[in-house]
Design an enzyme around this catalytic site. Structure first.
Site: not given
Length: 593
Positions: A242-244
């Protein structure tokens, strides 16, 4: 507001008048059932489980089981910042900078797995308890499950303090020095995608005394319990974390440096994100070759632009290896058109890398390109009713820093984030599907929330988005936006599955979506939106092999969230009619011959 009864009055052009005010603005809506026919993916009607922020657990989340069932959802995602750190072996997760970098039971408790054990040592929960609670509810609701798996590299081992200091803010560290705390390096475990054969077979009850968490063991646990993705009860999709772009980056104006700077201590690079996505996708496909993989779950436009989702008001900031990727063909596909993708170069580089890795692996490693969309111009009711246009409409230039001339992004052009990403997919990894795994336009307590939500769902279907999962309270007027598509009559009746051409003469005033069903091709459904704060006359003209005679109408407007039956039509002539649309409203027409 009840339209006047004007069934006996015909306009000179054969339009049927339904309560038209002489002073109301008008918008023309044209529908052609033979053009632009495409399947609407039912998975766009989804939401993120346990993301409402009220700490309601299990079925009570989103108002309880009956409330959830009334939305008639088709997909659910278990994902978010805390899922980046969810340790399936014992249920511990870390909140990162969202809450004091505290290791806690948040994911497990809110997912409905109960409170953690205080007497079983490190075994706070049974293995995968949150995942089981989530997916069991998906099975009850008959929804597709999308499960986020961790890739960043570390997971918490234990719970040191169930209750961090009350003064903690999302951007403050609870404790930043070494010691017996939630950020002590000795209290982090290392993620390993593939368990070494030398350690024996995959276990559904893994040891809690080693320093590793094996993701193939997590997948095996789920497959052993539910079957693989091809079975009726199996989990169908997995998201590659998620959302690197927010894991760890240059400090922003509030001194925030990402969501997980302790879990992921080095600044994020493009190469590392790509490598971790390829490795995790390879493990998923090895364990369940038919499971769908989603990535990279970028947090928004700036992450798609250059990975790091930070901007200091005058410039954006990029990872250390950005110069390797900010080159052709990723910038313009060697066309010289700087705005071909409106600067979303990271998306292109990622798609290309996943395609190359898939070719080398001789199997598709990325099935669905996923991103998140939190519009930068939806905080006022005036902006909110227009905000979804940034997904597709070239003529809509949202009033935000993204479109502001001189900032280096769209420079006064419409964002068109979905249509530009579809172009990127066609250019760099054809046949990859598109998903918006988090989005929220706000307005739960205002009718503009219903308008924005309905507009978004219409766009998702019309633009061919594969899956979309709303993040937040799917209640109030947001629920109305779902129900106008999925339960408009209180009997789970839905907008059908084949989108057809539907155009509005003025996108700023209104929007229109139309669809038919293969099972009932003689019925046409139209959803029309009045964005204006005054009543508007909708002039409808339909091209269809058979003339429609009647229409039932449902709608939402004003201050009540209920979708109610409106005055219907009983004498449509030549597939043309006019209808008085209340101020700030969404209407669902069901037309029959």
């Amino acid at each position: 507001m009840r339209p006047n009864d004007v069934m006996k009055v015909l306009m000179p052009l054969g339009l049927l008048l339904a309560g038209v005010s002489a002073h109301a603005q008008s918008t023309s809506f044209t529908i052609n059932t033979s053009l632009e026919r495409k399947a609407i993916s039912p998975l766009i009607y989804g939401y993120n489980a346990y993301a409402d922020g009220t700490n309601r657990a299990g079925w009570e989340n989103q108002g309880g089981q009956a409330s959830l069932q009334s939305l008639n959802l088709a997909s659910r995602r278990l994902g978010g910042n805390s899922m980046t750190s969810y340790n399936w072996e014992n249920g511990v997760s870390n909140s990162g900078e969202d809450w004091c970098n505290s290791s806690n039971a948040a994911v497990s408790a809110v997912a409905g797995a109960g409170n953690p054990s205080t007497t079983a040592g490190l075994a706070y929960y049974a293995p995968g308890a949150a995942l089981v609670s989530f997916h069991d509810q998906s099975l009850t609701l008959n929804t597709y499950s999308l499960l986020q798996l961790p890739a960043a590299g570390k997971l918490p081992k234990d719970i040191v303090n169930l209750y961090p200091p009350s003064s903690c803010q999302g951007y403050d560290l609870w404790q930043s020095t070494a010691g017996p705390s939630n950020i002590d390096t000795a209290r982090w475990l290392t993620i390993v995608n593939d368990k070494p054969a030398s350690l024996g077979s995959l276990s559904t009850t893994p040891t809690l005394l080693d320093d590793f968490v094996y993701l193939d063991e997590e997948l095996n646990f789920l497959i052993q319990k539910y079957g693989n993705s091809q079975t009726a009860s199996g989990i169908k999709g997995y998201e590659l974390d998620n959302e690197p772009d927010l894991w760890h980056h240059w400090a922003d104006a509030n001194n925030g440096s990402g969501t997980h700077p302790n879990l992921y201590p080095a600044f994020t690079t493009v190469a590392d994100v790509v490598q971790k996505n390829i490795a995790l996708a390879s493990t998923i496909k090895r364990m369940d070759s038919s499971a769908q993989t989603y990535g990279p779950a970028i947090s928004g436009y700036l992450g798609l632009f250059s990975l790091w989702a930070v901007w200091d008001g005058t410039q954006s900031h990029q990872p250390a290896d950005w110069s390797t990727y900010n080159v052709e063909p990723f910038v313009s596909n060697s066309t010289g058109d700087r705005y071909r993708y409106n600067g979303m170069t990271m998306a292109n580089a990622y798609l290309s890398a996943m395609k190359n890795a898939s070719q080398q692996a001789n199997q598709r490693l990325l099935d669905v390109f996923s991103f998140h969309y939190y519009p930068q111009a939806s905080y006022s009711s005036t902006d909110r009713v227009q905000a979804a246009r940034s997904l597709w409409d070239a003529s809509y230039v949202e009033p935000s820093w993204i479109t502001q001339t001189g900032n280096g992004f769209t420079d006064g052009r419409g964002l068109q984030i979905v249509t530009k990403l579809k172009q990127a997919i066609n250019d760099f990894y054809p046949d990859t599907k598109l998903a918006i795994t988090e989005y929220n336009f706000g307005g739960k307590d205002d009718v503009t929330g219903a308008i924005a939500q309905a507009d978004a769902l219409g766009i998702f279907g019309k633009q061919g988005v594969y899956l979309a999962t709303y993040f937040g309270d799917a209640e109030g007027f947001v629920a109305s936006g779902f129900k106008i598509f999925r339960n408009y009559d209180g009997r789970m009746s839905s907008f059908p599955e084949i989108s057809v051409q539907a155009l509005a003469s003025n996108n700023a005033n209104g929007a229109v979506y139309a669809a038919v069903s293969a099972a009932d091709p003689s019925t046409l459904h139209i959803i029309a939106i009045n964005r204006l704060t005054t009543a508007m006359t909708g002039n409808f003209q339909i091209t269809n092999p058979v003339n429609f005679k009647t229409a039932q109408v449902w709608g939402v407007s004003g201050t009540t969230t209920a979708i109610t039956a409106q005055t219907g039509l009983s004498n449509i002539k030549s597939n043309k009619f006019s209808y008085r649309m209340p101020a700030s409203s969404v209407l669902h027409f069901v037309l029959k011959p």
